[in-house]
Design a protein around this motif. Sequence first.
Motif, short mmCIF file in Angstrom:
data_model
loop_
_atom_site.label_atom_id
_atom_site.label_comp_id
_atom_site.label_asym_id
_atom_site.label_seq_id
_atom_site.Cartn_x
_atom_site.Cartn_y
_atom_site.Cartn_z
N VAL A 264 0.90 -1.05 0.12
CA VAL A 264 0.16 0.02 0.08
C VAL A 264 0.93 1.48 0.14
CG1 VAL A 264 -1.86 1.19 1.35
CG2 VAL A 264 -1.65 -1.14 1.32
N GLU A 265 0.70 2.16 -0.72
CA GLU A 265 1.22 3.39 -0.88
C GLU A 265 0.46 4.58 -0.27
OE1 GLU A 265 3.55 6.50 -4.04
OE2 GLU A 265 2.22 4.76 -4.80
N LEU A 266 1.08 4.64 1.03
CA LEU A 266 0.37 5.83 2.19
C LEU A 266 0.63 7.11 1.67
CD1 LEU A 266 1.18 4.01 5.36
CD2 LEU A 266 -0.69 3.72 3.86
N GLU A 267 -0.22 8.11 1.74
CA GLU A 267 -0.05 9.34 1.25
C GLU A 267 -0.33 10.35 2.67
OE1 GLU A 267 -2.29 10.74 -1.97
OE2 GLU A 267 -1.94 8.66 -3.03
N ASP A 268 0.31 11.60 2.67
CA ASP A 268 -0.24 12.49 3.89
C ASP A 268 -0.23 11.82 5.13
OD1 ASP A 268 -0.72 14.32 1.97
OD2 ASP A 268 -2.70 14.28 1.93
N VAL A 269 0.87 11.07 5.49
CA VAL A 269 1.10 10.32 6.59
C VAL A 269 1.18 11.28 7.85
CG1 VAL A 269 2.49 8.70 7.97
CG2 VAL A 269 1.90 8.44 5.58
N LYS A 270 0.63 11.44 8.92
CA LYS A 270 0.95 12.10 10.09
C LYS A 270 1.14 11.14 11.47
CE LYS A 270 -2.08 15.67 8.13
NZ LYS A 270 -3.41 16.70 8.47
N PHE A 271 2.36 11.52 12.28
CA PHE A 271 2.25 10.59 13.31
C PHE A 271 2.30 11.12 14.66
CE2 PHE A 271 5.46 8.49 10.15
CZ PHE A 271 4.57 7.51 10.05
N HIS A 272 2.01 10.52 15.49
CA HIS A 272 2.15 10.97 17.08
C HIS A 272 3.51 11.44 17.16
CE1 HIS A 272 2.16 10.66 21.38
NE2 HIS A 272 0.72 11.08 21.67
N GLN A 273 3.45 12.74 18.22
CA GLN A 273 4.94 12.92 18.74
C GLN A 273 5.96 11.97 19.13
OE1 GLN A 273 5.36 15.43 22.14
NE2 GLN A 273 3.38 14.60 22.93
N CYS A 274 5.44 10.80 19.48
CA CYS A 274 6.42 9.63 20.21
C CYS A 274 7.25 9.08 18.98
CB CYS A 274 5.53 8.64 20.75
SG CYS A 274 4.37 7.60 19.78
N VAL A 275 6.69 8.97 17.67
CA VAL A 275 7.40 8.38 16.55
C VAL A 275 8.72 9.15 16.35
CG1 VAL A 275 7.14 7.68 14.12
CG2 VAL A 275 5.17 7.48 15.79
N ARG A 276 9.63 8.10 15.79
CA ARG A 276 11.10 8.94 15.70
C ARG A 276 11.10 9.25 13.91
NH1 ARG A 276 12.53 4.71 19.30
NH2 ARG A 276 13.38 5.26 21.22
N LEU A 277 10.87 10.28 13.62
CA LEU A 277 10.39 10.80 12.39
C LEU A 277 11.96 10.45 11.67
CD1 LEU A 277 8.54 13.96 12.72
CD2 LEU A 277 7.73 11.61 12.19
N SER A 278 13.03 10.63 12.14
CA SER A 278 14.10 10.55 11.31
C SER A 278 14.54 9.06 10.99
CB SER A 278 15.50 11.05 11.98
OG SER A 278 15.37 10.20 13.57
N ARG A 279 13.99 8.03 11.93
CA ARG A 279 14.15 6.79 11.57
C ARG A 279 13.16 6.34 10.33
NH1 ARG A 279 15.08 1.95 14.78
NH2 ARG A 279 15.26 0.37 13.36
N PHE A 280 11.91 6.94 10.63
CA PHE A 280 11.08 6.73 9.45
C PHE A 280 11.61 7.06 7.92
CE2 PHE A 280 7.19 7.68 6.88
CZ PHE A 280 6.71 6.40 6.80
N ASP A 281 11.89 8.46 7.93
CA ASP A 281 12.47 8.71 6.72
C ASP A 281 13.69 8.02 6.17
OD1 ASP A 281 10.77 11.05 7.05
OD2 ASP A 281 12.01 12.45 7.99
N ASN A 282 14.40 7.41 6.95
CA ASN A 282 15.59 6.61 6.50
C ASN A 282 15.30 5.28 6.03
OD1 ASN A 282 17.54 8.64 7.09
ND2 ASN A 282 18.01 7.91 9.38
N ASP A 283 14.52 4.50 6.85
CA ASP A 283 14.10 3.17 6.34
C ASP A 283 12.81 2.74 6.63
OD1 ASP A 283 14.00 2.98 9.26
OD2 ASP A 283 15.72 1.90 9.41
N ARG A 284 11.76 3.99 6.85
CA ARG A 284 10.45 3.69 6.80
C ARG A 284 9.94 2.64 8.17
NH1 ARG A 284 7.78 6.87 3.48
NH2 ARG A 284 5.86 5.49 3.20
#
Length: 456
Positions: A264-284
């Motif tokens: 599934v290709e997700l768009e406009d993803v918004k996370f709770h502040q607890c999620v490590r965004l740098s980790r998601f940007d690097n390797d999802r």
Amino acid sequence: MAASALFILDLKGKPLISRNYKGDVGLGEIEHFMGLLLQREEEGALTPLLTHGKVHFLWIKHANLYLVATTKKNGNASLVYSFLYKVVEVFCEYFKELEEESIRDNFVIIYELLDELMDFGFPQTTDSKILQEYITQEGNKLETGKSRVPTTVTNAVSWRSEGIKYKKNEVFIDVIESVNLLVSANGSVLLSEVVGTIKLKVFLSGMPELRLGLNDRVLFELTGRECRRVGSGTAPAQGGDVSPSPRPPPDTVRPSPGGKNKSVELEDVKFHQCVRLSRFDNDRTISFIPPDGDFELMSYRLNTQVKPLIWIESVIEKFSHSRVEIMVKAKGQFKKQSVANGVEIAVPVPSDADSPKFKTSVGSARYLPERNLVIWTIKSFPGGKEHLMRAHFGLPSVEKEEEEGRPPISVRFEIPYFTVSGIQVRYMKIIEKSGYQALPWVRYITQSGDYQLRTS
């Protein structure tokens, strides 16, 4: 730079309470706000940001209150509006209802909260669960040695307290998708989108780190893997990968949807502040230390052509300018093993209709004259089935109905164990230094959002 001062006003623009964080904007400036707002409203040019001289007013309205932030700087407007909505959320957690009376009854606590929520114009601690640990309704009953600020306020993980313990460690995952659909009178789809949220209910001891794996297309492309069929889950292992077990309803357990092997290709993803965004940007990888209890982990959107899950056809027949018959056919266009629960089909009728009579192949129909609607309720609607409803009305003036036009038919429903997008929770990894055993449960729900079908 964010806000200089925060005001809460009544509907007449009279300040109920205020907090000046920086002192560079005089408290008297708020007197210009209501005049500006009324002037813009009369001109039909009302905006969420109003300016008087060098002072900017960023405002929102909630119930019978205006929350207004002021600033002279070119501040971060998005940050200020997010903060204002967070203030509303925190106050609602404390006072149940946020309105003028609750402000007047809780001045002391509100001043305490405003001091903790923002410092020198910058948002600070905005998590109501953490604030409730040291700002309570019984604030005047503090005992010696118990007035210290919790470590969570200065901690890197401000949304979770230390020392949490549970006898049984569990995580409940809800994947909820809302379908927004608009179909024209000739049957073509004008608008189609899926808005999804992943909500968690966390009962875990200590400070665990969680890693959530989805069948994310970008992740598969990054790792060069093909999408595989996901099983229904296995028993959890200590500190390792835990395949999510299906979340059990009161009387049965069913596997998670694993039909088509697709990503599934997700768009406009918004996370709770607890999620490590740098980790998601690097390797999802969705990696986080969760808050305790309920919270929304993420939301997403898919702009995709969705086949209408419940298709509606309607025929209107008029007889001798005195009565009208409406026939509505509903068809479930989702897979046969799924069942839509709590289906409500709202059919608009002329405002001068009277003497209703109904005949339904399943469920029941009722007339709501105050809303000019017939509500057809079907408790359980299996996929692939068709049902009919006939309504007969006396109609003094058919011509009036022509002048009014015909509002669209709207549909409400909920389909458990099913997602339109095909999103799947592939794994939930729970890492905690004590190495305890944890049980994750997952539940999938598809429900109607703004689901409308126009009539000819």
